[in-house]
Scaffold this motif. Structure first.
Motif, short mmCIF file in Angstrom:
data_model
loop_
_atom_site.label_atom_id
_atom_site.label_comp_id
_atom_site.label_asym_id
_atom_site.label_seq_id
_atom_site.Cartn_x
_atom_site.Cartn_y
_atom_site.Cartn_z
N GLN A 147 8.49 68.39 106.63
CA GLN A 147 7.04 68.21 106.73
C GLN A 147 6.65 67.28 107.87
OE1 GLN A 147 6.01 67.13 102.65
NE2 GLN A 147 5.31 69.22 102.27
N LEU A 148 7.40 66.21 108.08
CA LEU A 148 7.06 65.29 109.17
C LEU A 148 7.35 65.90 110.55
CD1 LEU A 148 8.22 61.92 107.60
CD2 LEU A 148 5.88 62.67 107.99
N SER A 149 8.20 66.93 110.59
CA SER A 149 8.45 67.61 111.87
C SER A 149 7.21 68.33 112.38
CB SER A 149 9.61 68.60 111.73
OG SER A 149 9.20 69.76 111.03
N VAL A 150 6.23 68.51 111.50
CA VAL A 150 4.97 69.14 111.89
C VAL A 150 4.32 68.40 113.06
CG1 VAL A 150 2.56 69.39 111.09
CG2 VAL A 150 4.46 70.21 109.68
N PHE A 151 4.40 67.08 113.04
CA PHE A 151 3.70 66.29 114.06
C PHE A 151 4.27 66.52 115.47
CE2 PHE A 151 3.00 64.21 110.00
CZ PHE A 151 1.63 64.32 109.94
N PRO A 152 5.58 66.38 115.68
CA PRO A 152 6.06 66.67 117.03
C PRO A 152 5.96 68.14 117.40
CG PRO A 152 7.90 66.10 115.60
CD PRO A 152 6.65 65.83 114.82
N VAL A 153 6.20 69.04 116.43
CA VAL A 153 6.22 70.47 116.75
C VAL A 153 4.81 71.00 117.00
CG1 VAL A 153 6.74 72.78 115.84
CG2 VAL A 153 8.38 70.92 115.53
N LEU A 154 3.90 70.78 116.06
CA LEU A 154 2.57 71.37 116.19
C LEU A 154 1.63 70.54 117.06
CD1 LEU A 154 1.88 72.71 112.58
CD2 LEU A 154 2.69 73.96 114.57
N MET A 155 1.67 69.24 116.92
CA MET A 155 0.71 68.41 117.66
C MET A 155 1.13 68.16 119.10
SD MET A 155 -0.34 65.70 114.68
CE MET A 155 -1.76 64.97 115.45
N MET A 156 2.41 67.87 119.31
CA MET A 156 2.84 67.49 120.66
C MET A 156 3.36 68.68 121.46
SD MET A 156 4.80 63.95 119.87
CE MET A 156 4.19 62.83 118.66
N TRP A 157 4.17 69.52 120.82
CA TRP A 157 4.81 70.60 121.57
C TRP A 157 3.90 71.82 121.70
CZ3 TRP A 157 8.66 74.55 119.36
CH2 TRP A 157 9.17 75.35 120.39
N LEU A 158 3.50 72.40 120.55
CA LEU A 158 2.69 73.63 120.59
C LEU A 158 1.20 73.36 120.76
CD1 LEU A 158 4.44 75.66 117.74
CD2 LEU A 158 4.71 75.95 120.21
N LYS A 159 0.79 72.11 120.51
CA LYS A 159 -0.63 71.73 120.58
C LYS A 159 -1.50 72.68 119.74
CE LYS A 159 -0.26 69.12 124.74
NZ LYS A 159 0.64 68.14 124.21
N ARG A 160 -1.02 72.94 118.54
CA ARG A 160 -1.72 73.86 117.64
C ARG A 160 -2.47 73.05 116.57
NH1 ARG A 160 -0.80 78.84 118.02
NH2 ARG A 160 1.40 78.74 118.61
N PRO A 161 -3.77 73.24 116.45
CA PRO A 161 -4.52 72.49 115.42
C PRO A 161 -4.16 72.99 114.02
CG PRO A 161 -5.95 74.08 116.49
CD PRO A 161 -4.64 74.14 117.21
N PHE A 162 -4.23 72.08 113.07
CA PHE A 162 -3.97 72.46 111.68
C PHE A 162 -4.73 71.53 110.76
CE2 PHE A 162 -0.76 69.37 112.80
CZ PHE A 162 -0.70 68.54 111.70
N LYS A 163 -4.92 71.99 109.52
CA LYS A 163 -5.57 71.18 108.49
C LYS A 163 -4.57 70.96 107.37
CE LYS A 163 -9.35 73.99 109.15
NZ LYS A 163 -9.80 75.17 108.77
N VAL A 164 -4.81 69.92 106.59
CA VAL A 164 -3.94 69.60 105.46
C VAL A 164 -4.80 69.56 104.20
CG1 VAL A 164 -2.33 67.93 104.47
CG2 VAL A 164 -2.44 68.23 106.96
N LYS A 165 -4.49 70.46 103.24
CA LYS A 165 -5.17 70.48 101.95
C LYS A 165 -4.11 70.62 100.87
CE LYS A 165 -9.43 72.57 103.58
NZ LYS A 165 -10.31 73.73 103.54
N PRO A 166 -3.53 69.50 100.43
CA PRO A 166 -2.41 69.59 99.48
C PRO A 166 -2.82 70.27 98.18
CG PRO A 166 -2.76 67.32 100.22
CD PRO A 166 -3.89 68.14 100.75
N ILE A 167 -1.92 71.13 97.69
CA ILE A 167 -2.16 71.80 96.41
C ILE A 167 -1.58 70.95 95.28
CG2 ILE A 167 -2.30 74.12 97.38
CD1 ILE A 167 0.63 74.53 96.59
N PHE A 168 -1.88 71.33 94.06
CA PHE A 168 -1.51 70.53 92.89
C PHE A 168 -0.01 70.24 92.79
CE2 PHE A 168 -0.31 70.17 88.40
CZ PHE A 168 -0.95 68.98 88.10
N PRO A 169 0.89 71.24 92.95
CA PRO A 169 2.33 70.90 92.82
C PRO A 169 2.78 69.84 93.81
CG PRO A 169 2.02 73.27 92.75
CD PRO A 169 0.69 72.68 93.13
#
Length: 195
Positions: free
Chosen positions: A108-130
């Motif tokens: 899950q923490l790999s999201v930051f370097p992969v999506l934010m820094m490398w791919l520059k892809r925006p994303f949202k976080v809406k955690p589900i109950f589990p």
């Protein structure tokens, strides 16, 4: 000035509570290592309440920010990653739970370097109950484990920790298995929200 606008000047509070949770992490660790077990438990409870209140305030007053949406789960993960090893000698299943938590958080923490820094892809976080329940179980295990520093409580707490650790293992597997396909879909641009 409307009542809603007057609340906006306080919109920094949820993020400040999240940052407080991160700052309390080394304090809890230090107190535990110094044998100040009750102070460690109380400080951990304060950190846990900060997790409850930051989200509650952000939703109630519409103080949600992108920073808060990212920082809150990171603070939770840091708290669990650094404090769970302090208590996992108190129940047989806890090291296995620790391995699963470490694996899931690493992904899950790999999201930051992969999506934010490398791919520059925006994303949202809406955690589900589990996912929220998995975090709550980890928090409960840490609180009970910290209380396990008191010898008189250990037999009762061990009885509680084993089923909680088993539930935590099941939840961690479920969250990891559902997270990976969503992660891949976001990388491919087919989704934009982690749930």
């Amino acid at each position: 000035m409307s009542e809603q606008n007057s609340y906006q000047r306080w919109r920094w509070i949820p993020n400040a509570l999240t940052i407080l949770r991160i700052l309390l992490l080394p304090v809890i660790f230090w107190l535990h290592q110094q044998g100040q077990h009750m102070a460690a438990v109380v400080t951990f409870v304060i950190a846990g309440f900060s997790d409850f209140f930051d989200g509650r305030l952000a939703r109630h007053f519409n103080w949600k920010t992108q920073l808060g949406a990212v920082l809150d789960p990171v603070a939770d993960k840091l708290l669990v990653l650094f404090l769970l090893p302090l208590v996992w000698d108190q129940a047989v299943l806890l090291p296995w739970l620790g391995v699963l938590i470490f694996l899931r958080y690493l992904v899950q923490l790999s999201v930051f370097p992969v999506l934010m820094m490398w791919l520059k892809r925006p994303f949202k976080v809406k955690p589900i109950f589990p996912s929220k329940l998995a975090t709550a179980v980890a928090f409960a295990i840490i609180a009970l484990g910290l209380l396990g520093s008191f010898e008189v409580l250990r037999p009762v707490l061990r009885w509680l920790l084993e089923p909680l650790a088993f539930l935590g293992i099941l939840l961690e597997i479920y969250v990891l298995v559902t997270f990976l396909p969503r992660y891949w879909a976001i990388i491919q641009g087919r989704h934009d929200t982690f749930e």
